[in-house]
Design an enzyme around this catalytic site. Structure first.
Site, PDB file in Angstrom:
ATOM      1  N   GLY A  61     -45.636  28.984  63.005  1.00  0.00           N
ATOM      2  CA  GLY A  61     -46.637  29.069  61.957  1.00  0.00           C
ATOM      3  C   GLY A  61     -48.068  29.152  62.445  1.00  0.00           C
ATOM      4  N   SER A  62     -48.949  28.790  61.551  1.00  0.00           N
ATOM      5  CA  SER A  62     -50.385  28.973  61.703  1.00  0.00           C
ATOM      6  C   SER A  62     -51.000  28.183  62.851  1.00  0.00           C
ATOM      7  CB  SER A  62     -51.062  28.554  60.395  1.00  0.00           C
ATOM      8  OG  SER A  62     -52.466  28.525  60.546  1.00  0.00           O
TER       9      SER A  62
END
Length: 132
Positions: A61-62
């Site tokens: 993810g981010s």
């Protein structure tokens, strides 16, 4: 017993293992106020990372996930240490800016070797873990 690995972030911490076969997205997957895993369908859903030796394959993810790890530390709900099969930059940076001892690339796969509740000591400076 001592198992050799690769240093990510120095320091030493001991705690109960919390093991996941799933990668973790800290942004949206872990509540930075409580340390609770909130990602529905995740193997650790409903469990808390606070004070644990968090063992998981790696992050996903981010890039904001690094800051979420930092928020966990600032809120007093961070893992005591982390172990990855192979760390990636998001989790590694989060551990470093939060001073959470972390290792990866152990001689044995930690996700398959360790079980929830096992007492584990992570020596991030030496790049090792110790089991009783």
């Amino acid at each position: 017993m001592q198992i050799k690995g690769h240093r990510i972030c120095g320091g030493r911490a001991t705690g109960p293992a919390l093991v996941s076969k799933d990668a973790i997205s800290f942004l949206g997957g872990v509540d930075p106020r409580t340390g609770m895993v909130i990602e529905k369908g995740h193997a650790l859903f409903g469990k808390n990372v606070k004070g644990t030796v968090l063992i998981f394959p790696g992050g996903k993810g981010s890039t904001v996930g690094s800051y979420v790890i930092y928020q966990l530390m600032k809120n007093g709900v961070a893992p005591a240490a982390m172990i990855n099969i192979k760390a990636e930059p998001i989790v590694a940076v989060g551990a470093i800016i939060s001073a959470i001892p972390m290792v990866d690339r152990l001689e044995q796969n930690p996700v398959e070797t360790l079980k929830d509740g096992d007492t584990v000591t992570v020596d991030g400076t030496a790049g090792t873990i110790e089991l009783p």
